[in-house]
Design an enzyme around this catalytic site. Sequence first.
Site, PDB file in Angstrom:
ATOM      1  NE  ARG A  92      -0.859   1.930   3.585  1.00  0.00           N
ATOM      2  CZ  ARG A  92       0.206   2.703   3.822  1.00  0.00           C
ATOM      3  NH1 ARG A  92       1.368   2.207   4.174  1.00  0.00           N
ATOM      4  NH2 ARG A  92       0.087   4.019   3.703  1.00  0.00           N
ATOM      5  CB  ALA A 136       0.317   7.102  -3.543  1.00  0.00           C
ATOM      6  CD  GLN A 143      -4.424   2.537   6.235  1.00  0.00           C
ATOM      7  OE1 GLN A 143      -5.198   2.857   7.136  1.00  0.00           O
ATOM      8  NE2 GLN A 143      -4.824   2.352   4.999  1.00  0.00           N
ATOM      9  CG  ASP A 157      -3.429   8.217  -1.919  1.00  0.00           C
ATOM     10  OD1 ASP A 157      -3.530   8.735  -0.794  1.00  0.00           O
ATOM     11  OD2 ASP A 157      -2.955   7.082  -2.123  1.00  0.00           O
ATOM     12  CG  ASN A 206      -3.688  11.568   2.150  1.00  0.00           C
ATOM     13  OD1 ASN A 206      -2.958  10.782   1.560  1.00  0.00           O
ATOM     14  ND2 ASN A 206      -3.561  11.797   3.451  1.00  0.00           N
ATOM     15  CE  LYS A 207      -6.227   5.285   3.509  1.00  0.00           C
ATOM     16  NZ  LYS A 207      -7.021   4.357   2.630  1.00  0.00           N
TER      17      LYS A 207
END
Length: 338
Positions: free
Chosen positions: A49, A51, A184, A225, A235-236
């Site tokens: 995982r 990017a 994460q 990302d 992004n996340k």
Amino acid sequence: MLDLEARSLRVTAGDIEFLDQTQLPQREAWYPCNTPDQWQAAVTSLAIRGAPLIGLSAALVLARYANEHPSADWQAVSARLRATRPTAVNLMHCLDEMGACFAAGPKAMSQRAAELFAEDRALCQRMAERGAELLVDGDCVLTHCNTGALATAGVGTAIGALAVAHQRGTRLTVFVDETRPLLQGGRLTAWEMADLGIPYELICDSMAASLMAAGRVDKIMVGADRICANGDFANKVGTYMLAVLAHHHKVPFYVVAPYTTVDPQCQSGADIPIEQRNPAEVRGVSGAFGDVSWAPKDAPVWNPAFDVTPAELVTAWILDTGVFKAADIARGVHMMRP
Ligand code: MRU
């Protein structure tokens, strides 16, 4: 193919292996990633995982496949890899680079994949140094998801900046969002902070607001990302919430990413495809610690993997190519390479 080594991906005598990020920090287990099927399974589960790492690993697997299947339809395989995770544009960037080598043949593809790997390491270092310059002694920095060595071929993006500042003697405290649903932050960033020797405190995502209200956050640094031409970025999921909070509390909010994360074809955040993931990730959690499900078995779930933060909430975009402000983007300066 050349031997290559990063924190969570390595190539030895042509064999590609990844560190399974779903098992961290309980277990450090490496697995082969030599075929498109192995790659797809690892990327779908987020064992591989982040990017940049998604793109680099795809390039390596495609090059290996081309060497083993010289008369296969590489374009079809590339299309399959491309569709595996739609949001992080680094995957598309790396596959486009590989596609540009198809005519030159499998050896050239291996060479290009190794160059992309080495380039990412250099990009990480450059953006991390730029980011480190914005940090001052005593800063308390909040970060989200995992943007460190695990997610790239080098020192990382936002965490890279923290790591370089720490190596230079800048005293930092890092607040680590646990980053639901896949944790994460709680699993990977906490582990990387301990590894780097950076003092940190782990928080649940919902604690960020009161931490900022208490004046305990000096800066926020996150990765990306996909960054659009107008500066909006994905992004996340949870990043947008932090940006809104940062705006309210007047906390500088920085995005750290390589130029390979910029997508000039996306005019604004509305153009970014957002991956929807398995409802089970929200109904419970799974990892090397076990599987737990707390919600009703069929609870309806909305589970976007990413959210979009509008450019107006960003203090600066820190890239390998420079540090950019909204005014730079407004007058047409673009963040890609010249
Ligand atoms: O779903 P993930 O874990 O791949 O999402 C990762 C992120 O959102 C990171 O912040 C982003 O990829 C930047 S990593 C260097």
